[in-house]
Design a protein around this motif. Structure first.
Motif, short mmCIF file in Angstrom:
data_model
loop_
_atom_site.label_atom_id
_atom_site.label_comp_id
_atom_site.label_asym_id
_atom_site.label_seq_id
_atom_site.Cartn_x
_atom_site.Cartn_y
_atom_site.Cartn_z
N GLU A 109 -66.89 -85.72 -48.53
CA GLU A 109 -66.87 -84.83 -47.35
C GLU A 109 -65.78 -83.78 -47.47
O GLU A 109 -65.96 -82.63 -47.09
N SER A 110 -64.63 -84.17 -48.02
CA SER A 110 -63.55 -83.20 -48.22
C SER A 110 -63.91 -82.19 -49.30
O SER A 110 -63.65 -80.99 -49.16
N LEU A 111 -64.53 -82.66 -50.39
CA LEU A 111 -64.88 -81.76 -51.49
C LEU A 111 -65.88 -80.68 -51.06
O LEU A 111 -65.84 -79.56 -51.58
N LYS A 112 -66.78 -81.01 -50.14
CA LYS A 112 -67.79 -80.04 -49.70
C LYS A 112 -67.17 -78.80 -49.09
O LYS A 112 -67.82 -77.75 -49.00
N PHE B 64 -71.10 -80.79 -57.06
CA PHE B 64 -70.45 -81.95 -57.65
C PHE B 64 -71.40 -83.14 -57.67
O PHE B 64 -72.36 -83.20 -56.90
N SER B 65 -71.12 -84.06 -58.59
CA SER B 65 -71.98 -85.23 -58.79
C SER B 65 -71.13 -86.49 -58.89
O SER B 65 -70.25 -86.57 -59.76
N ASN C 167 -76.73 -84.18 -57.11
CA ASN C 167 -76.08 -82.88 -57.30
C ASN C 167 -75.85 -82.29 -55.91
O ASN C 167 -76.78 -81.80 -55.27
N ILE C 168 -74.63 -82.38 -55.44
CA ILE C 168 -74.30 -82.02 -54.05
C ILE C 168 -73.71 -80.62 -54.02
O ILE C 168 -72.78 -80.29 -54.79
N LYS C 169 -74.24 -79.78 -53.16
CA LYS C 169 -73.80 -78.38 -53.08
C LYS C 169 -72.38 -78.29 -52.53
O LYS C 169 -72.03 -78.94 -51.54
N GLY C 170 -71.56 -77.45 -53.17
CA GLY C 170 -70.20 -77.21 -52.70
C GLY C 170 -70.13 -75.96 -51.84
O GLY C 170 -71.14 -75.36 -51.48
N ALA C 171 -68.91 -75.54 -51.52
CA ALA C 171 -68.70 -74.41 -50.61
C ALA C 171 -68.83 -73.06 -51.30
O ALA C 171 -68.94 -72.03 -50.64
N GLY C 172 -68.80 -73.04 -52.65
CA GLY C 172 -68.87 -71.77 -53.36
C GLY C 172 -67.58 -70.98 -53.19
O GLY C 172 -66.51 -71.52 -52.92
N GLY C 173 -67.69 -69.65 -53.33
CA GLY C 173 -66.51 -68.80 -53.16
C GLY C 173 -65.52 -68.93 -54.31
O GLY C 173 -65.85 -69.42 -55.40
N LYS D 63 -58.50 -77.50 -44.82
CA LYS D 63 -59.46 -78.30 -45.59
C LYS D 63 -60.21 -77.47 -46.62
O LYS D 63 -60.89 -78.02 -47.48
N PHE D 64 -60.07 -76.14 -46.58
CA PHE D 64 -60.78 -75.29 -47.52
C PHE D 64 -59.98 -74.97 -48.77
O PHE D 64 -60.52 -74.43 -49.73
N GLY D 65 -58.67 -75.28 -48.75
CA GLY D 65 -57.89 -74.95 -49.94
C GLY D 65 -56.48 -75.50 -49.95
O GLY D 65 -55.70 -75.18 -50.83
N GLY D 66 -56.13 -76.32 -48.96
CA GLY D 66 -54.80 -76.93 -48.98
C GLY D 66 -53.85 -76.35 -47.94
O GLY D 66 -54.24 -75.65 -47.01
N ASN D 67 -52.56 -76.66 -48.11
CA ASN D 67 -51.53 -76.38 -47.11
C ASN D 67 -51.44 -74.91 -46.73
O ASN D 67 -51.67 -74.02 -47.56
#
Length: 405
Positions: A64-67, A75-76, A165-171, A232-236
Motif C-alpha cells: 500500500e505504501s509502495l503504490k 512492482f511484483s 504486476n501491480i501498477k505504481g504511481a508513475g512520475g 507518503k509520495f516521497g518521504g520527509n
C-alpha cells in the motif's frame, strides 16, 4: 507460501541516460524514507530494478505504501525458493493450485541470470509447465495474454517466482527536479498543488502562515496533518511555520479594506521568496485556481506576482473545483482540508475584495508600511519542523531558525 521480496520496476527513469543512476539512487532513498516504519525491510536498487526484502514484514502494508511513491512504474511480490528443480516444481504447483479456478489459463516465463544453472530458460519453461499440468490436468496453457503469467528467475543466490504486476504511481522520484517552496494554507487546493509538484520530482518544503491568536492551534495542526499526507509520495517534508500576526495587523490598520487581500498575498509571496532564497529553493508553488476567488483573477495574480521574479508554479490553475476535489479525495487530504479551522487568508477577508487591483495603488498603500522590516522579522521568526510519514505531532522534533538573514 509467504512473499519474501518485492521487485520494483522503474517508470520514466528508463529515458534518463547518463543521469539514470542519480534518479535511481534518489528513488531508493525515497522508498527507504516512506518504509522507515518497517525496520526489518531492506531496500537495494540497481540499473534495472529495485528489490525490497520483507524479512517477515506484512506484504500488504508495504505494498500500500509502495503504490504511492513517485518514480515506481510497477512492482511484483515474489517468493524466494531454493535453486533446485524439485523445489521449483513443487513451488509452481502450490502457487497455481492456490490460484486455480475453472477456465484459468497460464504460462511460465523463465529467466536465467545464473548461467551455471542446470536448465536454460526454454528447458525450465517446459519442465515447470509439465509440473503444473501434473498437479492440474484440466488447466490450459496460453502463450498470449494468459490469466496468469508465472515468472521464474534464477539468480546467483536463489530462485524467485512472481505472477502479480501491480501498477505504481508513475512520475519522477521526489527530489530529482530540485526544491520548491509550497505555499500551504489549510484549504483544498494547495495540498493538491503540492502533490502534483511532487509527481514531477520536485522536493517541496511547506510554508504555512500562522497568525495567533487569530488562527488557532487547530489550524496549525491541520496544515501539519496535510503535510504528513504528502510525505507518503516521497518521504520527509520540512514544514515551515511563519509568524504573520504583526503583518496582518499592520495591513488592517493602515490600508483600505478592499486591498487587504492583495497586500496580504504580496507579503506572503515576498516572505516565501526570501525563505526560498535562504534554503536553496528554485521555485514557488501555490494552489491558485484561476477565477476561483478574488485574489485569483489574472489582474490579482499580476499584482501579487509583481513582488518577485522567481518562477511561480500553479499546478491547479486551470482546474475547476470539482477536478481539484477529485484529486484531494484520491490523495486523502480532502477530509482534513474541510475541517473548520480558519487560516490567514480568511480571518481578515474583506466583504468586497478588489478583483482588479492596480499595482500603483498597491504600492501607494505599501508605502505606509515598513515592508522590509516586517518581512525580515517574519523570516527571522520561522519555525521548521520535519514531518515524516509515520510520525505524530508529539514525536516531531522542532527547531527554531533564529535568523535567516
Amino acid at each position: 507460501m509467504q512473499y519474501s521480496e518485492i521487485m520494483v520496476r522503474y517508470g520514466e527513469l528508463s529515458t534518463k541516460g547518463k543521469n539514470r543512476m542519480r534518479f535511481i539512487n534518489q528513488l531508493k532513498r525515497n522508498i527507504k524514507h516512506v518504509l522507515s516504519a518497517y525496520p526489518d525491510v531492506k531496500v537495494t536498487a540497481d540499473r534495472d530494478r529495485a528489490h525490497i526484502y520483507l524479512n517477515g514484514t506484512d506484504y500488504l502494508a508495504v505494498a500500500e505504501s509502495l503504490k504511492q511513491i513517485f518514480g515506481i512504474q510497477a512492482f511484483s511480490p515474489s517468493y524466494k525458493v531454493e535453486k533446485s528443480v524439485p523445489v521449483l516444481e513443487k513451488a509452481v504447483q502450490d502457487i497455481m493450485t492456490d490460484l486455480y479456478q475453472d477456465g484459468l489459463t497460464f504460462k511460465i516465463s523463465s529467466k536465467r541470470s545464473d548461467h551455471h544453472f542446470e536448465l536454460d530458460s526454454r528447458e525450465l519453461n517446459q519442465v515447470l509447465g509439465s509440473a503444473v499440468f501434473e498437479a492440474l490436468p484440466q488447466i490450459q496453457a496460453q502463450m498470449k495474454n494468459p490469466d496468469v503469467n508465472l515468472k521464474v528467475e534464477i539468480r546467483e543466490e536463489a530462485a524467485y517466482l512472481s505472477y502479480e504486476n501491480i501498477k505504481g504511481a508513475g512520475g519522477l522520484p521526489v527530489g530529482t527536479a530540485g526544491k520548491g517552496m509550497l505555499m500551504l494554507s489549510g484549504g483544498i487546493d494547495s495540498p493538491v498543488a503540492g502533490y502534483l509538484a511532487l509527481k514531477r520530482g520536485v522536493d517541496i518544503e511547506a510554508v504555512h502562515f500562522a497568525s495567533p491568536p487569530y488562527t488557532s492551534p487547530g489550524a496549525l495542526k491541520k496544515a501539519q496533518d496535510l503535510t504528513r499526507k504528502l510525505t507518503k509520495f516521497g518521504g520527509n517534508i520540512q514544514f515551515i511555520e511563519v509568524p504573520f500576526t504583526e503583518i496582518q495587523e499592520e495591513i488592517k490598520a493602515k490600508a483600505p479594506e478592499a486591498y487587504l487581500m492583495t497586500l496580504t498575498r504580496r507579503f506572503m509571496m515576498r516572505i516565501t521568496d526570501r525563505i526560498r532564497e535562504e534554503r536553496g529553493g528554485l521555485v514557488i508553488i501555490n494552489g491558485e485556481s484561476l477565477g476561483q476567488v478574488a485574489s485569483q483573477t489574472l489582474e490579482s495574480m499580476q499584482a501579487i506576482n509583481a513582488v518577485t521574479t522567481t518562477p511561480v508554479i500553479r499546478p491547479v490553475v486551470t482546474m475547476d473545483k470539482l477536478e481539484i476535489i477529485d484529486i484531494a479525495e484520491k490523495i486523502d487530504t480532502f477530509n482534513i482540508s474541510i475541517q473548520p479551522f480558519e487560516d490567514c487568508c480568511t480571518i481578515f477577508a474583506p466583504d468586497r475584495p478588489k478583483t482588479n487591483p492596480k499595482i500603483k495603488n498597491v504600492e501607494q498603500y505599501e508605502a505606509r508600511l515598513d515592508v522590509e522590516g516586517l518581512v525580515a522579522r517574519a523570516v527571522a521568526g520561522i519555525k521548521v519542523t520535519e514531518i515524516s510519514p509515520q510520525m505524530h505531532e508529539t514525536d516531531e522534533v522542532e527547531h527554531l531558525i533564529e535568523n535567516l538573514l
